[in-house]
Scaffold this motif. Sequence first.
Motif, PDB file in Angstrom:
ATOM      1  N   SER A   7     -21.250  16.481   4.422  1.00 40.18           N
ATOM      2  CA  SER A   7     -20.714  16.010   5.703  1.00 40.18           C
ATOM      3  C   SER A   7     -19.410  15.271   5.475  1.00 40.18           C
ATOM      4  CB  SER A   7     -21.697  15.048   6.376  1.00 40.18           C
ATOM      5  OG  SER A   7     -21.071  14.406   7.478  1.00 40.18           O
ATOM      6  N   ARG A   9     -18.656  12.747   7.184  1.00 35.22           N
ATOM      7  CA  ARG A   9     -18.899  11.356   7.602  1.00 35.22           C
ATOM      8  C   ARG A   9     -19.471  10.552   6.434  1.00 35.22           C
ATOM      9  NH1 ARG A   9     -21.385  11.132  13.621  1.00 35.22           N
ATOM     10  NH2 ARG A   9     -23.324  11.829  12.633  1.00 35.22           N
ATOM     11  N   GLY A  12     -22.491   8.694   7.445  1.00 37.03           N
ATOM     12  CA  GLY A  12     -23.337   9.529   8.298  1.00 37.03           C
ATOM     13  C   GLY A  12     -24.763   9.645   7.780  1.00 37.03           C
ATOM     14  N   ASN A  13     -25.473  10.583   8.393  1.00 35.31           N
ATOM     15  CA  ASN A  13     -26.900  10.729   8.114  1.00 35.31           C
ATOM     16  C   ASN A  13     -27.170  11.447   6.792  1.00 35.31           C
ATOM     17  OD1 ASN A  13     -27.849   9.401  10.462  1.00 35.31           O
ATOM     18  ND2 ASN A  13     -27.074  11.135  11.656  1.00 35.31           N
ATOM     19  N   SER A  14     -26.368  12.454   6.483  1.00 35.33           N
ATOM     20  CA  SER A  14     -26.533  13.114   5.177  1.00 35.33           C
ATOM     21  C   SER A  14     -26.275  12.106   4.068  1.00 35.33           C
ATOM     22  CB  SER A  14     -25.550  14.286   5.035  1.00 35.33           C
ATOM     23  OG  SER A  14     -25.638  15.149   6.135  1.00 35.33           O
ATOM     24  N   PRO A  79     -25.575  18.181   6.911  1.00 36.02           N
ATOM     25  CA  PRO A  79     -25.949  18.209   8.321  1.00 36.02           C
ATOM     26  C   PRO A  79     -26.219  19.646   8.754  1.00 36.02           C
ATOM     27  CG  PRO A  79     -23.559  17.983   8.115  1.00 36.02           C
ATOM     28  CD  PRO A  79     -24.126  17.982   6.718  1.00 36.02           C
ATOM     29  N   VAL A  80     -26.987  19.804   9.812  1.00 37.97           N
ATOM     30  CA  VAL A  80     -27.092  21.112  10.470  1.00 37.97           C
ATOM     31  C   VAL A  80     -25.855  21.284  11.338  1.00 37.97           C
ATOM     32  CG1 VAL A  80     -28.331  22.471  12.192  1.00 37.97           C
ATOM     33  CG2 VAL A  80     -29.616  21.183  10.485  1.00 37.97           C
ATOM     34  N   TYR A  81     -25.104  22.326  11.074  1.00 38.99           N
ATOM     35  CA  TYR A  81     -23.988  22.727  11.923  1.00 38.99           C
ATOM     36  C   TYR A  81     -24.296  24.136  12.429  1.00 38.99           C
ATOM     37  CZ  TYR A  81     -20.700  19.023  10.272  1.00 38.99           C
ATOM     38  OH  TYR A  81     -20.057  17.839   9.989  1.00 38.99           O
ATOM     39  N   TRP A  82     -24.450  24.264  13.701  1.00 35.72           N
ATOM     40  CA  TRP A  82     -24.719  25.585  14.280  1.00 35.72           C
ATOM     41  C   TRP A  82     -25.883  26.282  13.568  1.00 35.72           C
ATOM     42  CZ3 TRP A  82     -23.039  26.243  18.919  1.00 35.72           C
ATOM     43  CH2 TRP A  82     -21.872  25.596  19.314  1.00 35.72           C
ATOM     44  N   TYR A  83     -26.931  25.520  13.368  1.00 38.15           N
ATOM     45  CA  TYR A  83     -28.199  26.052  12.829  1.00 38.15           C
ATOM     46  C   TYR A  83     -28.066  26.562  11.396  1.00 38.15           C
ATOM     47  CZ  TYR A  83     -29.007  25.288  17.650  1.00 38.15           C
ATOM     48  OH  TYR A  83     -29.056  24.669  18.860  1.00 38.15           O
ATOM     49  N   ALA A 124     -29.854  16.749   7.824  1.00 40.16           N
ATOM     50  CA  ALA A 124     -29.785  15.872   9.005  1.00 40.16           C
ATOM     51  C   ALA A 124     -29.449  16.736  10.212  1.00 40.16           C
ATOM     52  CB  ALA A 124     -28.709  14.801   8.814  1.00 40.16           C
ATOM     53  N   GLU A 126     -29.546  16.830  14.839  1.00 36.09           N
ATOM     54  CA  GLU A 126     -29.793  16.144  16.112  1.00 36.09           C
ATOM     55  C   GLU A 126     -31.128  16.594  16.698  1.00 36.09           C
ATOM     56  OE1 GLU A 126     -26.763  16.893  18.963  1.00 36.09           O
ATOM     57  OE2 GLU A 126     -27.629  15.562  20.462  1.00 36.09           O
ATOM     58  N   GLU A 127     -31.379  17.878  16.606  1.00 32.70           N
ATOM     59  CA  GLU A 127     -32.628  18.410  17.160  1.00 32.70           C
ATOM     60  C   GLU A 127     -33.768  18.195  16.161  1.00 32.70           C
ATOM     61  OE1 GLU A 127     -31.747  22.387  19.323  1.00 32.70           O
ATOM     62  OE2 GLU A 127     -30.111  22.041  17.912  1.00 32.70           O
ATOM     63  N   GLY A 159     -31.236  12.617  13.624  1.00 27.88           N
ATOM     64  CA  GLY A 159     -30.333  11.580  14.114  1.00 27.88           C
ATOM     65  C   GLY A 159     -29.021  12.224  14.494  1.00 27.88           C
ATOM     66  N   ASN A 160     -28.242  11.523  15.278  1.00 30.49           N
ATOM     67  CA  ASN A 160     -26.948  12.064  15.688  1.00 30.49           C
ATOM     68  C   ASN A 160     -25.844  11.045  15.414  1.00 30.49           C
ATOM     69  OD1 ASN A 160     -25.462  14.230  16.711  1.00 30.49           O
ATOM     70  ND2 ASN A 160     -25.407  13.322  18.771  1.00 30.49           N
TER      71      ASN A 160
HETATM   72  C1  LIG Z   1     -20.009  21.144  14.364  1.00 27.67           C
HETATM   73  C2  LIG Z   1     -21.376  20.556  14.599  1.00 27.67           C
HETATM   74  C3  LIG Z   1     -22.436  21.406  14.854  1.00 27.67           C
HETATM   75  C4  LIG Z   1     -23.713  20.886  15.028  1.00 27.67           C
HETATM   76  N1  LIG Z   1     -24.744  21.751  15.268  1.00 27.67           N
HETATM   77  C5  LIG Z   1     -26.008  21.266  15.395  1.00 27.67           C
HETATM   78  C6  LIG Z   1     -27.109  22.139  15.603  1.00 27.67           C
HETATM   79  O1  LIG Z   1     -26.982  23.353  15.668  1.00 27.67           O
HETATM   80  N2  LIG Z   1     -28.339  21.598  15.723  1.00 27.67           N
HETATM   81  C7  LIG Z   1     -28.548  20.240  15.617  1.00 27.67           C
HETATM   82  O2  LIG Z   1     -29.695  19.818  15.690  1.00 27.67           O
HETATM   83  N3  LIG Z   1     -27.518  19.384  15.422  1.00 27.67           N
HETATM   84  C8  LIG Z   1     -26.264  19.860  15.314  1.00 27.67           C
HETATM   85  N4  LIG Z   1     -25.206  19.002  15.113  1.00 27.67           N
HETATM   86  C9  LIG Z   1     -25.474  17.547  15.008  1.00 27.67           C
HETATM   87  C10 LIG Z   1     -25.559  17.058  13.565  1.00 27.67           C
HETATM   88  O3  LIG Z   1     -26.407  17.878  12.788  1.00 27.67           O
HETATM   89  C11 LIG Z   1     -26.091  15.634  13.526  1.00 27.67           C
HETATM   90  O4  LIG Z   1     -25.226  14.782  14.233  1.00 27.67           O
HETATM   91  C12 LIG Z   1     -26.241  15.121  12.098  1.00 27.67           C
HETATM   92  O5  LIG Z   1     -26.947  13.904  12.109  1.00 27.67           O
HETATM   93  C13 LIG Z   1     -24.885  14.893  11.451  1.00 27.67           C
HETATM   94  O6  LIG Z   1     -25.062  14.515  10.113  1.00 27.67           O
HETATM   95  P1  LIG Z   1     -23.945  13.642   9.350  1.00 27.67           P
HETATM   96  O7  LIG Z   1     -24.029  12.262   9.946  1.00 27.67           O
HETATM   97  O8  LIG Z   1     -24.350  13.691   7.942  1.00 27.67           O
HETATM   98  O9  LIG Z   1     -22.644  14.300   9.605  1.00 27.67           O
HETATM   99  C14 LIG Z   1     -23.919  19.483  14.964  1.00 27.67           C
HETATM  100  C15 LIG Z   1     -22.831  18.642  14.736  1.00 27.67           C
HETATM  101  C16 LIG Z   1     -21.579  19.159  14.559  1.00 27.67           C
HETATM  102  C17 LIG Z   1     -20.417  18.224  14.310  1.00 27.67           C
END
Ligand SMILES: Cc1cc2nc3c(=O)[nH]c(=O)nc-3n(C[C@H](O)[C@H](O)[C@H](O)COP(=O)(O)O)c2cc1C
Length: 206
Positions: A7, A9, A12-14, A79-83, A124, A126-127, A159-160
């Motif tokens: 990530s 960040r 951040g959460n990761s 982090p999960v980005y777009w699954y 990490a 959001e969902e 977390g988000n």
């Molecule tokens: C580009 C992008 C895509 C994301 N896609 C998803 C997703 O598909 N599903 C989900 O649950 N969260 C999604 N998220 C939310 C992040 O996974 C979530 O905020 C996570 O805690 C971020 O981790 P970080 O703090 O390590 O960056 C997305 C965030 C970003 C910025």
Amino acid sequence: MLILIGSPRRDGNSAALAEAVRRGAEAAGTRTQVCFLDDCIARLLHDTRNPRESAAEDGYEELFLERFLPADGVVFCTPVYWYGMSAQTKAFLDRSFEYYVAGHPRHDEVLAGMQHKRIGLCVASEESYPGVTLGIVHQLQEFARYTHSSFVGVVHGVGNRRGEVADDPRNPVAAAEALGREFFARAYSDYRADSPRSTAVWAAAG
Ligand SMILES: Cc1cc2nc3c(=O)[nH]c(=O)nc-3n(C[C@H](O)[C@H](O)[C@H](O)COP(=O)(O)O)c2cc1C
């Protein structure tokens, strides 16, 4: 143990899960290195027949050759980005091909170094539904299979906001710390039909 954070960040959460892994590993006497992939990766995979720039233009080569290959264990924190996994994390895996490809002067050393590691994953998102991590889990499982590695554990934190995984009531931070602590001691199995084994999994269960 090499801990890779995918990530951008820093807080951040990761990164929070990675820090917990590091804490647990250090408590168990494991030497750790932590790397934010953003610091080392400035581009995607090149066409290996037509490299446009020298291989050493960013920190990837040093990370891959000097830190990833010698590591006995690697924990990917993304982090999960777009699954799926973050592009940083995917680029880390993709760019190994520039060294792994037949014809590279260090091919044999790279091939040997990529194999027989312990692999862990912290995700990490959001969902919170379990399937949100499955694409990443599956991809790393296949990477581990391909490299004869042992995929010893997955931690999923929800977390988000930055660091919000600490509020996840399932306590992924504690799970990440346990993953770090037990990383090289955890039982791991992936049987084939003819694998020698006892009927009991845990010796104490007798
Ligand atoms: C580009 C992008 C895509 C994301 N896609 C998803 C997703 O598909 N599903 C989900 O649950 N969260 C999604 N998220 C939310 C992040 O996974 C979530 O905020 C996570 O805690 C971020 O981790 P970080 O703090 O390590 O960056 C997305 C965030 C970003 C910025």
